[in-house]
Design a protein around this motif. Structure first.
Motif, PDB file in Angstrom:
ATOM      1  N   THR A 163     -16.831  13.035   0.382  1.00 29.44           N
ATOM      2  CA  THR A 163     -15.938  14.083   0.899  1.00 29.44           C
ATOM      3  C   THR A 163     -14.530  13.552   1.185  1.00 29.44           C
ATOM      4  N   LEU A 164     -14.388  12.245   1.254  1.00 28.89           N
ATOM      5  CA  LEU A 164     -13.080  11.642   1.526  1.00 28.89           C
ATOM      6  C   LEU A 164     -12.404  11.130   0.257  1.00 28.89           C
ATOM      7  N   HIS A 165     -12.948  11.495  -0.895  1.00 22.82           N
ATOM      8  CA  HIS A 165     -12.339  11.065  -2.162  1.00 22.82           C
ATOM      9  C   HIS A 165     -11.214  12.021  -2.544  1.00 22.82           C
ATOM     10  N   THR A 166     -10.213  12.077  -1.686  1.00 17.34           N
ATOM     11  CA  THR A 166      -9.025  12.896  -1.928  1.00 17.34           C
ATOM     12  C   THR A 166      -7.793  11.987  -1.938  1.00 17.34           C
ATOM     13  N   LEU A 167      -6.672  12.546  -2.357  1.00 17.21           N
ATOM     14  CA  LEU A 167      -5.468  11.741  -2.505  1.00 17.21           C
ATOM     15  C   LEU A 167      -4.943  11.239  -1.161  1.00 17.21           C
ATOM     16  N   MET A 168      -5.086  12.052  -0.110  1.00 19.16           N
ATOM     17  CA  MET A 168      -4.610  11.622   1.195  1.00 19.16           C
ATOM     18  C   MET A 168      -5.354  10.369   1.658  1.00 19.16           C
ATOM     19  N   TYR A 169      -6.651  10.364   1.465  1.00 16.29           N
ATOM     20  CA  TYR A 169      -7.453   9.205   1.890  1.00 16.29           C
ATOM     21  C   TYR A 169      -7.328   8.046   0.906  1.00 16.29           C
ATOM     22  N   PHE A 170      -6.934   8.333  -0.311  1.00 17.40           N
ATOM     23  CA  PHE A 170      -6.601   7.263  -1.252  1.00 17.40           C
ATOM     24  C   PHE A 170      -5.415   6.464  -0.724  1.00 17.40           C
ATOM     25  N   PHE A 171      -4.406   7.169  -0.202  1.00 17.22           N
ATOM     26  CA  PHE A 171      -3.255   6.489   0.399  1.00 17.22           C
ATOM     27  C   PHE A 171      -3.668   5.728   1.659  1.00 17.22           C
ATOM     28  N   ILE A 172      -4.503   6.347   2.490  1.00 18.82           N
ATOM     29  CA  ILE A 172      -4.912   5.714   3.744  1.00 18.82           C
ATOM     30  C   ILE A 172      -5.716   4.445   3.490  1.00 18.82           C
ATOM     31  N   SER A 173      -6.601   4.465   2.482  1.00 18.22           N
ATOM     32  CA  SER A 173      -7.393   3.259   2.184  1.00 18.22           C
ATOM     33  C   SER A 173      -6.494   2.128   1.692  1.00 18.22           C
ATOM     34  N   ASN A 174      -5.505   2.464   0.869  1.00 16.73           N
ATOM     35  CA  ASN A 174      -4.545   1.451   0.430  1.00 16.73           C
ATOM     36  C   ASN A 174      -3.729   0.922   1.606  1.00 16.73           C
ATOM     37  N   PHE A 175      -3.360   1.826   2.493  1.00 19.48           N
ATOM     38  CA  PHE A 175      -2.599   1.433   3.674  1.00 19.48           C
ATOM     39  C   PHE A 175      -3.406   0.483   4.566  1.00 19.48           C
ATOM     40  N   SER A 176      -4.693   0.765   4.745  1.00 15.10           N
ATOM     41  CA  SER A 176      -5.563  -0.097   5.549  1.00 15.10           C
ATOM     42  C   SER A 176      -5.695  -1.475   4.912  1.00 15.10           C
ATOM     43  N   PHE A 177      -5.781  -1.517   3.586  1.00 15.32           N
ATOM     44  CA  PHE A 177      -5.871  -2.806   2.896  1.00 15.32           C
ATOM     45  C   PHE A 177      -4.583  -3.607   3.077  1.00 15.32           C
ATOM     46  N   VAL A 178      -3.441  -2.924   2.982  1.00  9.37           N
ATOM     47  CA  VAL A 178      -2.152  -3.596   3.204  1.00  9.37           C
ATOM     48  C   VAL A 178      -2.092  -4.156   4.623  1.00  9.37           C
ATOM     49  N   GLU A 179      -2.584  -3.392   5.586  1.00  5.40           N
ATOM     50  CA  GLU A 179      -2.564  -3.839   6.978  1.00  5.40           C
ATOM     51  C   GLU A 179      -3.378  -5.121   7.168  1.00  5.40           C
ATOM     52  N   ILE A 180      -4.549  -5.187   6.537  1.00  9.48           N
ATOM     53  CA  ILE A 180      -5.389  -6.384   6.628  1.00  9.48           C
ATOM     54  C   ILE A 180      -4.661  -7.592   6.045  1.00  9.48           C
ATOM     55  N   CYS A 181      -4.068  -7.407   4.872  1.00  5.50           N
ATOM     56  CA  CYS A 181      -3.326  -8.512   4.237  1.00  5.50           C
ATOM     57  C   CYS A 181      -2.105  -8.895   5.060  1.00  5.50           C
ATOM     58  N   TYR A 182      -1.391  -7.898   5.557  1.00  5.18           N
ATOM     59  CA  TYR A 182      -0.147  -8.108   6.298  1.00  5.18           C
ATOM     60  C   TYR A 182      -0.376  -8.936   7.558  1.00  5.18           C
ATOM     61  N   VAL A 183      -1.394  -8.560   8.331  1.00  8.24           N
ATOM     62  CA  VAL A 183      -1.647  -9.268   9.583  1.00  8.24           C
ATOM     63  C   VAL A 183      -2.287 -10.635   9.332  1.00  8.24           C
ATOM     64  N   SER A 184      -2.985 -10.783   8.199  1.00 13.63           N
ATOM     65  CA  SER A 184      -3.629 -12.061   7.881  1.00 13.63           C
ATOM     66  C   SER A 184      -2.625 -13.137   7.467  1.00 13.63           C
ATOM     67  N   VAL A 185      -1.414 -12.742   7.153  1.00 15.34           N
ATOM     68  CA  VAL A 185      -0.380 -13.716   6.802  1.00 15.34           C
ATOM     69  C   VAL A 185       0.102 -14.483   8.036  1.00 15.34           C
ATOM     70  N   THR A 186       0.092 -13.833   9.210  1.00 15.78           N
ATOM     71  CA  THR A 186       0.660 -14.455  10.408  1.00 15.78           C
ATOM     72  C   THR A 186      -0.373 -14.802  11.481  1.00 15.78           C
ATOM     73  N   LEU A 187      -1.329 -13.909  11.745  1.00 10.65           N
ATOM     74  CA  LEU A 187      -2.215 -14.098  12.896  1.00 10.65           C
ATOM     75  C   LEU A 187      -3.123 -15.327  12.799  1.00 10.65           C
ATOM     76  N   PRO A 188      -3.808 -15.583  11.677  1.00  5.59           N
ATOM     77  CA  PRO A 188      -4.649 -16.792  11.621  1.00  5.59           C
ATOM     78  C   PRO A 188      -3.863 -18.073  11.876  1.00  5.59           C
ATOM     79  N   ARG A 189      -2.653 -18.145  11.330  1.00  8.16           N
ATOM     80  CA  ARG A 189      -1.810 -19.320  11.552  1.00  8.16           C
ATOM     81  C   ARG A 189      -1.442 -19.436  13.034  1.00  8.16           C
ATOM     82  N   MET A 190      -1.115 -18.316  13.651  1.00  7.13           N
ATOM     83  CA  MET A 190      -0.757 -18.332  15.059  1.00  7.13           C
ATOM     84  C   MET A 190      -1.945 -18.746  15.922  1.00  7.13           C
ATOM     85  N   LEU A 191      -3.142 -18.278  15.582  1.00  5.92           N
ATOM     86  CA  LEU A 191      -4.342 -18.678  16.312  1.00  5.92           C
ATOM     87  C   LEU A 191      -4.596 -20.177  16.182  1.00  5.92           C
ATOM     88  N   MET A 192      -4.396 -20.716  14.984  1.00 11.39           N
ATOM     89  CA  MET A 192      -4.589 -22.148  14.778  1.00 11.39           C
ATOM     90  C   MET A 192      -3.589 -22.956  15.598  1.00 11.39           C
TER      91      MET A 192
END
Length: 326
Positions: free
Chosen positions: A69-98
């Motif tokens: 039921t979520l296979h619509t264009l709006m949720y297509f954008f949201i899933s891509n956005f969530s993936f970008v968020e994971i990549c974006y925060v993974s560039v800085t936070l793990p290094r900062m934790l270390m």
């Protein structure tokens, strides 16, 4: 916390006798060394935040992929956005934790340049994707009859691909330009990751051209998408005001206000950071602003864009019991 003042040997750099310019092989991220008593508290806080970001965005991607039921264009954008968020925060936070764990903060020149490049590319992708999502909502609310024609699947895939690709060459060029600058003897970066403003403060000589390039890119990648989002939501709000139902207006305003709050936090803090004049007077404020657009907004985005959505919450109720039963 241990002192960050390294010896010339540990700094691993070769000095020219004829000038103060230094070939720096590694940097020291000072991070939160000015509050040494709180470094374990900060480590725990940022670790929990990182887990929340990964789980929140990961669940959104999983739910959208599994529930038909979520296979619509709006949720297509949201899933891509969530993936970008994971990549974006993974560039800085793990290094900062270390760095908080080891209390050292030493980072090689190549690793620093790589971190900056990925951070800029993913940041540009997020800015463009937020603008595309705002445009998608504008077409859906203001021109619902034309929505299937305008926002067809092929066009949406092309938009997402453009969001990912468009910032790559420019941000690689900016990174290369900054890391080919001559640096002075100090190799201590007063920040928790390799960002443009603190790196420019370490450079020797005239950096006027570099600052102008940064300002222009900030306008193109941050300010311009922000203005497009505001324009889209202003049209959306004017359309909502014409709705006959008070319930519909309240629901739509609630959603729009939540989206706009996240957008203002993200774009506002990023715009101030990259467009304000370089100064050593407000170092603490620079770090605080960076925390907003690198950590806080990625944590709130899943809740704002997805978990407050009725369709997503219903999909969660359907999918999670099945997953737990397996």
């Amino acid at each position: 916390m241990q002192s960050r003042n390294l010896s010339p040997q540990s700094q691993n750099k070769e000095k020219f006798t004829e000038s103060n310019v230094t070939i720096i092989r590694e940097f020291v991220l000072l991070g939160f060394s000015d509050v040494p008593k709180f470094h374990w508290f900060l480590f725990g806080l940022f670790l929990v935040t990182y887990i929340i970001i990964l789980l929140g965005n990961g669940i959104i991607i999983l739910i959208i992929r599994v529930d038909s039921t979520l296979h619509t264009l709006m949720y297509f954008f949201i899933s891509n956005f969530s993936f970008v968020e994971i990549c974006y925060v993974s560039v800085t936070l793990p290094r900062m934790l270390m760095d908080l764990w080891t209390q050292k903060g030493i980072i090689s020149l190549f690793a620093c340049a790589t971190q900056m490049c990925f951070f800029l590319v993913l940041g540009a992708t997020e800015c463009f994707l937020l603008a595309v999502m705002a445009y998608d909502r504008y077409v859906a609310i203001c021109n619902p009859l034309h929505y299937p024609l305008v926002m067809n699947h092929k066009f949406c895939v092309q938009l997402v691909a453009a969001c990912w690709i468009s910032g790559i060459p420019v941000n690689i060029g900016i990174t290369a330009q900054i890391f080919t600058l001559p640096f002075c003897e100090c190799n201590q970066i007063n920040h928790f990751f390799c960002d443009i403003p603190p790196m420019l403060k370490l450079a020797c000589g005239d950096i006027f051209v570099n600052e102008m390039v940064v300002y222009i890119c900030a306008v193109l990648f941050v300010t311009l998408p922000f203005m497009l989002i505001l324009a889209s939501y202003s049209r959306i709000i004017s359309t909502i005001l014409k709705l006959p139902s008070n319930t519909g207006r309240t629901k739509a305003f609630s959603t729009c206000s939540s989206h706009l709050l996240v957008v203002v936090l993200f774009y506002g803090s990023a715009t101030i950071t990259y467009l304000k004049p370089q100064s050593n007077q407000y170092k603490g404020i620079d770090k605080l602003l960076s925390l907003f657009y690198t950590i806080m907004t990625p944590m709130f985005n899943p809740m704002i864009y997805s978990l407050r959505n009725k369709d997503v919450t219903e999909a969660l109720r359907r999918v999670l019991p099945k997953s737990l039963a397996m």
